[in-house]
Enzyme design. Sequence first.
Site, PDB file in Angstrom:
ATOM      1  N   GLU A 506      42.531  47.184  44.026  1.00  0.00           N
ATOM      2  CA  GLU A 506      43.126  45.949  44.560  1.00  0.00           C
ATOM      3  C   GLU A 506      42.067  44.855  44.711  1.00  0.00           C
ATOM      4  OE1 GLU A 506      46.051  45.029  44.804  1.00  0.00           O
ATOM      5  OE2 GLU A 506      46.217  43.491  46.339  1.00  0.00           O
ATOM      6  N   THR A 617      54.965  32.547  37.345  1.00  0.00           N
ATOM      7  CA  THR A 617      53.969  33.506  37.841  1.00  0.00           C
ATOM      8  C   THR A 617      54.525  34.923  37.938  1.00  0.00           C
ATOM      9  OG1 THR A 617      52.186  33.758  39.453  1.00  0.00           O
ATOM     10  CG2 THR A 617      54.374  33.194  40.328  1.00  0.00           C
TER      11      THR A 617
HETATM   12  C1  DMJ Z   1      53.744  38.956  41.355  1.00  0.00           C
HETATM   13  O1  DMJ Z   1      54.863  38.901  42.167  1.00  0.00           O
HETATM   14  C2  DMJ Z   1      53.321  37.597  40.917  1.00  0.00           C
HETATM   15  O2  DMJ Z   1      52.486  37.709  39.832  1.00  0.00           O
HETATM   16  C3  DMJ Z   1      52.627  36.822  41.990  1.00  0.00           C
HETATM   17  O3  DMJ Z   1      52.148  35.603  41.534  1.00  0.00           O
HETATM   18  C4  DMJ Z   1      51.478  37.620  42.531  1.00  0.00           C
HETATM   19  N1  DMJ Z   1      51.782  38.950  42.825  1.00  0.00           N
HETATM   20  C5  DMJ Z   1      52.684  39.734  42.031  1.00  0.00           C
HETATM   21  C6  DMJ Z   1      52.054  40.710  41.084  1.00  0.00           C
HETATM   22  O4  DMJ Z   1      50.871  41.249  41.447  1.00  0.00           O
END
Ligand code: DMJ
Length: 637
Positions: A506, A617
């Site tokens: 992580e 994202t």
């Molecule tokens: C996802 O939900 C998206 O990529 C977000 O921007 C960050 N975290 C998670 C994946 O790790």
Amino acid sequence: MFFRKLPGVSASGMGLRLSQKFVFLLFLSGLVTLCFGALFFLPDSVRLKRIFLSKTETQPVTVGSENDAREHRKGSKDQDHLRGLTSPKGETSTKLKTRKPSVSYELKPEDRLPGSKAQEDRTLLRSKTESAAERVTSSDHGASTDTRDYVKFKKCLLKAAPGTEPGTASDPQTLLRREKVKEMMKFAWDNYKQYAWGKNELRPLTRNGHIGNMFGGLRGASIVDSLDSLFIMGLLEEYGDARDWVRSSLDLSSNGEASLFEVNIRYVGGLLSAYYLTGEEMFKQKVLELGEKLLPAFNTPTGIPRGVINLGSSGTSWSWGWASAGSSILAEFGTLHLEFLHLSQLSGNPVYTEKVMNIRKLLNRMEKPHGLYPNFLSPVTGSWVQHHVSVGGLGDSFYEYLIKSYLMSDKTDQEAKTMYYSALEAIEANLVQKSVGGLTYMAEWRGGILDHKMGHLACFSGGMVGLGADDADTPQKRQHYLDLAAEITHTCHESYARSATKLGPEAFRFDGGAEATATRLSDRYYILRPEVIESYMYMWRLTHDPKYREWGWEAVEALEKHCRVESGFSGIRDVYSSSASHDNMQQSFFLSETLKYLYLLFSDDDLLPLEDWVFNTEAHPLPVIRQACLQEAPAAA
Ligand code: DMJ
């Protein structure tokens, strides 16, 4: 013979009682219906059939196109996928009729290559959608304007719309690898469907569903997050199940407390992509309904939304309990722009654009320490609350959405471009570091003091810097950003390569003798995150250096070995231990992002080309908005 057995019937028939007459008539009408029904089973050539049945029911369509031939070849299984396609009036129909080809069709050897069936299915589904949509333009009376808009949108893509180009790599090894990823998607999906259908996520060890508290009573996060992945992978039966669930069971009337950010990136993003990929009006209606429910979050003195919103009629919102002094989080309120622009685009209502432009303007004019954007901001006073800066968690996707806003605007949003490059310069000057062992990384910044740590989340930045490289002012800068992107991606790969499982932690550190490894027990977990693979995918597209595909394949092998369990995929608690301890959670972003990026990595660039599509994202593809073209393009072909 039969009549004789009826009690009380005289030989003449004239002496029948009323009830007997009724039974007789019933029998007669049954016989007629049976005979008429039998006509349907006769071959089309039988004259009797043509006389009794109307032309539209029986006439074979003699178009003889390849798609029609394919349709024939595919048999009846795929007819399920045709249910609910867009009708000429923009409605969904459950009654599309099968069409017959004019020629018989032999299966060619190349059609048996892995991936070709998927492509073929997708092409079929799309061509059905397309022809339905395009029929609007020629028939028109009472046609839905919405469907015309969809046709226009497709005309403004530079490359062919999804599905017409295979994205099928030519070398057999890559094809097989892509097939493997597709199999993983199917496995993850099938288990979700079997054990957690309608819940948000699958718990693969206990074989049940997880609801959680991020989505305010909304359900089916894995379904909405998977729609586009299933579609582009050609898992059309599964896509059909997902679509039908959204249509019948995605209940938007919940009044729970939701993360504005999570609902936006997963539900709004997922529904928008599903609409743009398939043209299904139902997705558009759902996403516009949901979008409206998010608007009250912006009712703050500054217009900066708070993190948590009640999705019910009260629309009240508040800040996360853990966020200092009631602040809002940069990565949350800064990750709305792409989806909200599309909400305005589809609804014709500028309010969504206004909300996110207000955020943009406020951030642009604020004083920034060393040109950096801190992660916490007060929605009441509009000032920074703490000077913690990170390209990882809390900050990450704000930067991502700056460059992607520019790209999604067809490179017209100069403000986003300027803000992105200024932010990147500040990040390079203050956060980018080189380790003793020569690894480039992005540290975190706390009021001027560096924390030499890089989160897994920050590994998306390899892809982001690469994606933005091409639009820098000078050739030197372009090369420089491409090099920086490659270096960051290399470092993130090292964080995987240096673990026993070949999966990354992580967070990893570059101090106390550590080089891209986690030093704290609490940082050793891997929850099926996509960011490192996301950067491999972008870097592959930008450079075609085969190492990125190799690195992606290493990740596939590691996922198979350590995360695949009997009933799905699970995160693991310690990437440095080869005897895995599973966390019993198949995150919805594994289906939406991790597997999609892997699939794209092993596909040719014509599957969702970067010239036309920007990934939100959560890896949901959104089309570039070519405003000039959209205004000009006539709907008709
Ligand atoms: C996802 O939900 C998206 O990529 C977000 O921007 C960050 N975290 C998670 C994946 O790790």
